[in-house]
Write a protein that holds these residues in place. Structure first.
Motif, PDB file in Angstrom:
ATOM      1  N   UNK A 178       0.925  -1.164  -0.175  1.00 57.30           N
ATOM      2  CA  UNK A 178      -0.262  -0.090   0.128  1.00 57.30           C
ATOM      3  C   UNK A 178       0.963   1.325  -0.098  1.00 57.30           C
ATOM      4  N   UNK A 179       0.181   2.403  -0.607  1.00 55.03           N
ATOM      5  CA  UNK A 179       0.840   3.490  -0.539  1.00 55.03           C
ATOM      6  C   UNK A 179       0.518   4.419   0.902  1.00 55.03           C
ATOM      7  N   UNK A 180       1.483   4.689   1.609  1.00 52.93           N
ATOM      8  CA  UNK A 180       1.273   5.292   2.756  1.00 52.93           C
ATOM      9  C   UNK A 180       0.447   6.693   2.550  1.00 52.93           C
ATOM     10  N   UNK A 181      -0.551   6.952   3.408  1.00 53.28           N
ATOM     11  CA  UNK A 181      -1.245   8.095   3.261  1.00 53.28           C
ATOM     12  C   UNK A 181      -0.358   9.394   3.321  1.00 53.28           C
ATOM     13  N   UNK A 182      -0.420  10.106   2.291  1.00 51.32           N
ATOM     14  CA  UNK A 182       0.477  11.300   2.394  1.00 51.32           C
ATOM     15  C   UNK A 182       0.611  12.451   3.528  1.00 51.32           C
ATOM     16  N   UNK A 183      -0.732  12.465   4.096  1.00 48.68           N
ATOM     17  CA  UNK A 183      -0.454  13.658   5.157  1.00 48.68           C
ATOM     18  C   UNK A 183       0.133  12.846   6.459  1.00 48.68           C
ATOM     19  N   UNK A 184      -0.151  11.619   6.703  1.00 46.37           N
ATOM     20  CA  UNK A 184       0.554  10.861   7.650  1.00 46.37           C
ATOM     21  C   UNK A 184       2.181  10.720   7.191  1.00 46.37           C
ATOM     22  N   UNK A 211      -0.211   1.349  12.792  1.00 48.66           N
ATOM     23  CA  UNK A 211      -1.676   0.971  12.882  1.00 48.66           C
ATOM     24  C   UNK A 211      -2.166   0.445  11.879  1.00 48.66           C
ATOM     25  N   UNK A 212      -2.091   1.157  10.541  1.00 47.43           N
ATOM     26  CA  UNK A 212      -2.551   0.848   9.141  1.00 47.43           C
ATOM     27  C   UNK A 212      -1.806  -0.416   8.934  1.00 47.43           C
ATOM     28  N   UNK A 213      -0.286  -0.648   9.032  1.00 45.08           N
ATOM     29  CA  UNK A 213       0.449  -1.643   8.692  1.00 45.08           C
ATOM     30  C   UNK A 213      -0.040  -2.876   9.323  1.00 45.08           C
ATOM     31  N   UNK A 214      -0.151  -2.845  10.714  1.00 44.97           N
ATOM     32  CA  UNK A 214      -0.600  -4.137  11.592  1.00 44.97           C
ATOM     33  C   UNK A 214      -1.869  -4.548  10.830  1.00 44.97           C
ATOM     34  N   UNK A 215      -2.748  -3.588  10.519  1.00 43.32           N
ATOM     35  CA  UNK A 215      -3.927  -3.853  10.273  1.00 43.32           C
ATOM     36  C   UNK A 215      -4.087  -4.808   8.913  1.00 43.32           C
ATOM     37  N   UNK A 216      -3.193  -3.994   7.961  1.00 41.66           N
ATOM     38  CA  UNK A 216      -3.131  -4.846   6.599  1.00 41.66           C
ATOM     39  C   UNK A 216      -2.586  -6.150   6.857  1.00 41.66           C
ATOM     40  N   UNK A 217      -1.761  -6.126   8.009  1.00 35.02           N
ATOM     41  CA  UNK A 217      -1.115  -7.520   8.014  1.00 35.02           C
ATOM     42  C   UNK A 217      -2.147  -8.718   8.759  1.00 35.02           C
ATOM     43  N   UNK A 218      -2.773  -8.026   9.466  1.00 31.19           N
ATOM     44  CA  UNK A 218      -4.029  -8.907   9.917  1.00 31.19           C
ATOM     45  C   UNK A 218      -5.044  -9.150   8.930  1.00 31.19           C
ATOM     46  N   UNK A 219      -5.431  -8.268   8.239  1.00 27.55           N
ATOM     47  CA  UNK A 219      -6.453  -8.631   7.070  1.00 27.55           C
ATOM     48  C   UNK A 219      -5.793  -9.735   6.195  1.00 27.55           C
ATOM     49  N   UNK A 220      -4.533  -9.814   5.839  1.00 29.93           N
ATOM     50  CA  UNK A 220      -4.009 -10.784   4.905  1.00 29.93           C
ATOM     51  C   UNK A 220      -3.891 -11.819   5.322  1.00 29.93           C
ATOM     52  N   UNK A 221      -3.763 -12.057   6.719  1.00 28.92           N
ATOM     53  CA  UNK A 221      -3.363 -13.233   7.453  1.00 28.92           C
ATOM     54  C   UNK A 221      -5.009 -14.116   7.284  1.00 28.92           C
ATOM     55  N   UNK A 222      -5.978 -13.213   7.518  1.00 28.92           N
ATOM     56  CA  UNK A 222      -7.223 -13.697   7.714  1.00 28.92           C
ATOM     57  C   UNK A 222      -7.881 -13.968   6.530  1.00 28.92           C
ATOM     58  N   UNK A 223      -7.447 -13.487   5.287  1.00 26.35           N
ATOM     59  CA  UNK A 223      -7.914 -13.796   4.111  1.00 26.35           C
ATOM     60  C   UNK A 223      -7.061 -15.223   3.592  1.00 26.35           C
TER      61      UNK A 223
END
Lengths: 106, 443
Positions: free
Chosen positions: A77-83, A94-106
């Motif tokens: 993913x591309x990092x949100x530019x203002x973040x 937070x976003x990265x951990x969420x991405x990892x969690x989602x990809x492990x679930x799917x």
């Protein structure tokens, strides 16, 4: 341990963000390894990657990196530019951990 | 307007993506990166060799003897004078790697072809041809553009053979190293035969080698274009222009024009090495790598230190107070992503003009300062792009170059200030109502 990779043109500005993400991770006892390097070194990387984040300035590479890594089950993913601009380590982690969690679930 | 420009942005991103994913562009951009350690460390020795103080030569000779410079020349001669050789290998290497072919054989093959295509002798002072040499004139700056072409053509033929399976088959169990060595045989045969034929034809028609011919018909005109006032300004504008769309402009523009500005620096160095003094308008090129790296992109593309200073001194909004604090130190080392994305500059119509015009002004001032002879033109000695401004100027061109940088930085602060104040006032008003919904500690 989750291995998060940040990519930008020279690995300079992402490394500042890595410092802040690491601080947040330590504060919250998250077991993660976060590394930043230049885009052209990504292909040299050996080892398990759990998540790849691109600096917005090389967002145009998103498709290319996705084509290479998403089939391997690595979320990209591309990092949100203002973040990114505000070097907001907490939000990006937070976003990265969420991405990892989602990809492990799917 | 917003809809149009975001459409344009998507398209631009798409074109840039297409362009940068071309193997030739990847190879050129990432291949030139490999020359960096060579030229940066070579620079240290070069700077020791040519300190800009009167009486320095005599001083050094007094301590180390009359041949004091000779060992230093060994190092600079092995770095700047062979940059085309390094480039030809590095570009072919990256190209093969991006094509998932074995890269090292490809790199060597490109080197061999390059050497086939350069002169095999030099003329001594009396005009007699002396053999048994690889002429450093062609292995260095003057061979840069030819090196790119030879590397790309060789690598494409090599990868083509690989794709088509044109390789000598090895039985199972043969070690990979051996397989790799043999896999280069057929492309080696093709490309070296091709170079052999090209050598004969080009020599018959032009009386020179291909590399000399490319230098005359392609590199000299390209260097001429890059070295013009317009070329300098256009380069500065384009870097900021791409950044404004959120695309790494310095990387993109530098990837394309870097080999030419580097050749400009090396051409100046050849003049210095010949014992002459660089004079703009006579024997010196103005738009060198140093102008691109250490002037136009000072404190980060857009010379955004103007915004940082404004934020530190005058910010009322929390956002810009914080932004100023966190972008100061990276800015000193010419990194400004926090400003570009945090302010943001990207797609921000108010900031477009200062962000593009400040570097254009910088390009104009640097160009004129060199053209009138106030600031020295730069040779091969380079400092990393992360060297803080003023220090970089001082190292490269003494107090005059540092002073030019100071003037540009001061102007940048003045020009950015009114724009910053408008942004800040708006942010201040906005903050009253802002609630950050994702700032909790809930992971």
């Amino acid at each position: 341990m989750d291995n998060i990779i940040l990519i930008c043109a020279a690995g300079m500005s992402t490394s500042m963000l890595v410092k802040r993400m690491e601080a947040v991770a330590k504060e919250h006892n998250k077991d993660v390894k976060i590394t930043a390097f230049p885009q052209h070194e990504l292909t040299n990387y050996v080892g398990d990657i759990d998540c790849i984040l691109l600096g917005p300035q090389i967002g145009y590479l998103e498709e290319e990196v996705k084509r290479e890594y998403e089939p391997k089950g690595i979320p990209v993913e591309v990092i949100n530019s203002s973040d990114y601009g505000m070097l907001d380590g907490k939000k990006v982690l937070k976003r990265a951990l969420k991405m990892i969690k989602e990809s492990k679930e799917s | 307007m917003a809809g149009n420009s975001s459409n344009f942005n998507t398209n631009l991103q798409k074109y840039v993506a297409k362009f940068t994913s071309l193997k030739g562009v990847i190879a050129l951009k990432d291949g030139i990166v490999y020359t960096m350690p060579v030229s940066l460390i070579g620079s240290i020795f070069l700077m020791i060799r040519f300190m800009p103080f009167t009486g320095y030569d005599e001083f050094m000779a007094g301590i180390f003897g009359p041949n004091w410079a000779e060992p230093l020349n060994q190092v600079t001669g092995a770095t700047f004078d062979i940059l085309a050789l390094v480039s030809v290998m590095a570009i072919a290497y990256v190209y093969a790697k991006a094509s998932k072919a074995e890269p090292l054989s490809c790199a060597f093959l490109a080197l061999v072809n390059f050497i086939i295509l350069i002169p095999a002798y030099i003329n001594d002072a009396a005009g007699t041809a002396v053999g048994g040499v690889i002429p450093k004139a062609w292995a260095g700056g003057q061979g840069m553009i030819a090196a790119i072409i030879v590397a790309l053509v060789t690598a494409e033929i090599y990868c083509f053979c690989n794709r088509k399976g044109l390789r000598i088959k090895m039985p199972d169990g043969v070690p990979e190293g051996v397989i790799n060595a043999f896999s280069a045989l057929i492309p080696a045969l093709f490309t070296m035969t091709l170079s052999f034929i090209i050598y004969i034809i080009v020599k018959a028609i032009t009386q020179v080698t291909l590399i000399e011919w490319i230098y005359q018909v392609l590199q000299v005109p390209l260097q001429g274009l890059s070295d013009s006032f317009i070329g300098c300004i256009l380069m500065a504008f384009l870097i900021s222009f791409f950044w404004w769309f959120g695309i790494h402009g310095a990387n993109l523009v530098g990837g394309i024009i870097g080999s030419i500005t580097l050749a400009n620096s090396l051409a100046n160095q050849a003049v210095i090495d010949a014992g002459e003094t660089l004079v703009a308008g006579q024997n010196a090129l103005i738009v060198t790598d140093q102008i691109r790296n250490n002037f136009i992109a000072m404190t980060g593309s857009g010379i955004s230190i103007g915004i940082v200073v404004g934020a530190i001194l005058f910010a009322k909004s929390k956002q810009y107070k914080e932004l100023g604090r966190l972008s100061l130190v990276p800015g000193l080392f010419n990194i400004n992503e926090p400003i570009v994305f945090g302010m943001p500059i990207v797609m921000n119509t108010r900031m477009f003009w200062p962000f593009t015009l400040v570097p254009v002004m910088c390009a104009a001032i640097s160009y004129i300062a060199t053209a009138v002879g106030f600031m020295p033109a730069f040779g091969a000695a380079a400092v990393p792009w992360t060297t803080p401004p003023i220090i970089s100027g001082f190292l490269l061109g003494g107090w005059r170059a540092a002073l030019v940088q100071i003037i540009i930085l001061a102007l940048a602060c003045v020009i950015y200030l009114p724009f910053f104040k408008q942004m800040d006032a708006e942010a201040f008003a906005r903050e009253a109502a802002a609630v950050d919904e994702d700032d909790d500690d809930d992971f």
